[in-house]
Design a protein around this motif. Structure first.
Motif, PDB file in Angstrom:
ATOM      1  N   GLU A   1      33.566 -29.474  26.479  1.00  0.00           N
ATOM      2  CA  GLU A   1      34.174 -30.689  26.180  1.00  0.00           C
ATOM      3  C   GLU A   1      33.649 -31.272  24.821  1.00  0.00           C
ATOM      4  O   GLU A   1      32.628 -31.956  25.034  1.00  0.00           O
ATOM      5  CB  GLU A   1      34.133 -31.614  27.359  1.00  0.00           C
ATOM      6  CG  GLU A   1      34.948 -32.879  27.203  1.00  0.00           C
ATOM      7  CD  GLU A   1      34.571 -33.630  28.313  1.00  0.00           C
ATOM      8  OE1 GLU A   1      35.264 -34.929  28.307  1.00  0.00           O
ATOM      9  OE2 GLU A   1      33.718 -33.504  28.970  1.00  0.00           O
ATOM     10  N   GLY A   2      34.663 -31.293  23.663  1.00  0.00           N
ATOM     11  CA  GLY A   2      34.107 -31.640  22.516  1.00  0.00           C
ATOM     12  C   GLY A   2      32.632 -31.392  22.175  1.00  0.00           C
ATOM     13  O   GLY A   2      32.789 -29.990  22.104  1.00  0.00           O
ATOM     14  N   SER A   3      31.999 -32.069  21.746  1.00  0.00           N
ATOM     15  CA  SER A   3      30.404 -31.780  21.016  1.00  0.00           C
ATOM     16  C   SER A   3      29.664 -31.577  22.070  1.00  0.00           C
ATOM     17  O   SER A   3      28.419 -31.310  21.928  1.00  0.00           O
ATOM     18  CB  SER A   3      30.206 -32.565  20.127  1.00  0.00           C
ATOM     19  OG  SER A   3      29.793 -33.914  20.603  1.00  0.00           O
TER      20      SER A   3
END
Length: 506
Positions: free
Chosen positions: A91-93
């Motif tokens: 999820e994202g970074s």
């Protein structure tokens, strides 16, 4: 500061059965741990965790279906893939998470081992917070009925000047900032396990839903890596943790029962004071006592249930203490001799023996005499009610007898009146004062009244005499019994002293 190969393991324990239900019938929320694992799977985007209950049902047909003691002592619930490995969707970074879930049944308890790790060789120490995203592994979120332990296993990189300070930093990284202070109020207990230091943290909350137990195990020795990977320590450790949480949970339940029993004790004390101040009038006294005879047995039954539960809790604690000692002995047997130090695990034994069990014993010694007071109040109230009721019934019977005899003798008087009263010329029913003779009807009424009053007076006197004779007879019986007892004692004493008299004469 960096750590290598960190992993955070949740060991949570939830009651599957209780004494009120059969071994084949789980409690209502027995699947709570599996539901929480699914919720965590939704939070960290792990589809395999989200379907955990379905996988358990496919594996067992019914979760924990086996009630055989030999099988349920340590029953792996997920087959054939056990433990179930998973990876989260990035999820994202945020770093990706991997791990495994290992559901168990230990006797009457469900246990889950949920481990989260990074697929990277090392991470910064502050990134350990990602192993417990949004505090999803804390007791306030998991709410396991028996409690839980978090175990962080990580390898420090580089030279560590203060190992305890490093462990504190690791602890602070996996906890929300608002939770850290309560774990650091006192220095952690420290030991050495499989060649590496291990630190024990506790927030010292009594209620299992709020109690959090954390172990930070720092891998500082190559031998630790080998022994930890072999996993020989695992089963004794999770069984030991299960016994520990059962002891604390059952003690918490005993304190709750003690509080409830004390509330009932206070109610009993209020009634005991009122019992000494009962009204002297029979009617309100009987009304009050009859109300108590309805209320006090219910209170006594509840009170006895709480005392029984406290006694059962004491037995349960003693049993789990024995099991705890056995599992600790197994851990000591597989530990590295002359290097490991597991004294910190022995603190549970000391606390249980010196604090928990003596406290329960003190509670029972304080509450048990009050149970007898409940019974005495019930018997005394019942005796007074029976006595008052018997006297009331006797008075009513005497009244009915007197009235009945009076009416009967009045009828007799009315019947014999024509034979006694002479026939004379008819006079007015209410003759003038100058009349020398009453009217025959008036004479009949007076004669009937005289007969009735005489019969009632005789009956009243007879009942009084019979009651007095009954009282005198009871007193005589007691006196006779007392004389008989004295005679028997004197005879026995004479028989005992007779041989000595003969001896003296010889």
């Amino acid at each position: 500061m960096k750590v290598a190969n960190p992993k955070l393991t949740l060991c949570a324990f939830h009651l599957r059965n209780n004494l009120a239900q059969s071994e084949d019938e789980p409690v209502n929320n027995a699947n709570h741990l599996w539901e929480e694992c699914q919720r965590i799977g939704q939070k960290i985007y792990v589809p395999r965790l989200e379907s955990l209950i379905e996988r358990l049902q496919e594996s067992n047909g019914q979760i924990g279906v086996s009630s055989n003691q030999d099988n349920s002592r340590y029953l792996e619930l997920l087959q054939p893939e056990n433990p179930l490995k998973f990876s989260s969707i990035p999820e994202g970074s945020k770093p990706q998470l991997q791990g495994e879930v290992y559901p168990l049944q230990i006797h009457d308890t469900y246990a889950v081992d949920l481990t989260l790790r990074y697929p990277y060789p090392n991470v910064d120490i502050h990134q350990l917070e990602g192993l417990n995203p949004q505090g999803c592994l804390l007791p306030s979120q998991i709410k396991a009925s028996l409690g839980q332990t978090l175990v962080l296993f990580a390898q420090p990189e580089g030279q560590i000047q203060d190992i305890q300070e490093f462990a504190n930093d690791c602890l602070a990284a996996i906890l929300p900032k608002s939770e850290v202070a309560q774990f650091l109020r006192a220095p952690p207990t420290q030991g050495i396990f499989l060649g590496s230091p291990i630190f024990e943290y506790d927030n010292n909350r009594e209620h299992p839903a709020e109690h959090c137990h954390i172990l930070v195990w720092l891998n500082c020795d190559p031998e630790t890596t080998t022994l930890e990977a072999a996993g020989d320590y695992y089963q004794p450790l999770i069984n030991l943790l299960c016994c520990r949480h059962k002891i604390l949970y059952v003690y918490s339940e005993s304190r709750w029962c003690n509080q409830k029993a004390r509330l009932l004790y206070r109610k009993l004390e209020v009634k005991a004071k009122a019992f000494r101040q009962l009204p002297s009038e029979p009617t309100p006294k009987l009304k009050q006592l009859k109300e108590w005879l309805t209320e006090i047995p219910t209170l006594a039954f509840e009170y006895a249930n709480y005392l029984r539960d406290i006694d059962i809790h004491r037995t349960t604690i003693q049993t789990n203490l024995i099991n705890y000692k056995l599992w600790l002995k197994q851990l000591q047997d597989i530990s590295i001799q002359n290097r490991d130090n597991l004294d910190f695990l022995g603190q549970t034994i000391k606390d249980t023996q010196k604090k928990l069990i003596p406290q329960i014993n003190a509670d029972l010694s304080y509450l048990m005499p009050s149970q007898q007071l409940f019974g005495q109040m019930i018997e005394a109230s019942r005796g007074i009610v029976e006595t008052e009721q018997a006297e009331s019934d006797r008075a009513l019977q005497d009244t009915v007898a007197i009235v009945g005899v009076g009416l009967a003798t009045s009828a007799v008087g009315a019947t014999v009146a024509p034979s006694i009263i002479p026939t004379e010329p008819r006079q007015p029913i209410l003759p003038p004062f100058s009349t020398n003779h009453l009217h025959p009807l008036t004479q009949s009424l007076l004669l009937s009244l005289i007969f009735g009053v005489t019969g009632a007076v005789i009956t009243k006197g007879y009942t009084s005499v019979m009651q007095n004779r009954g009282a005198i007879s009871g007193c005589m019986k007691k006196l006779i019994q007392g004389d008989s007892n004295k005679t028997a004692k004197l005879s026995a004493h004479t028989q005992q002293t007779l041989p000595q008299s003969k001896k003296q004469n010889q």
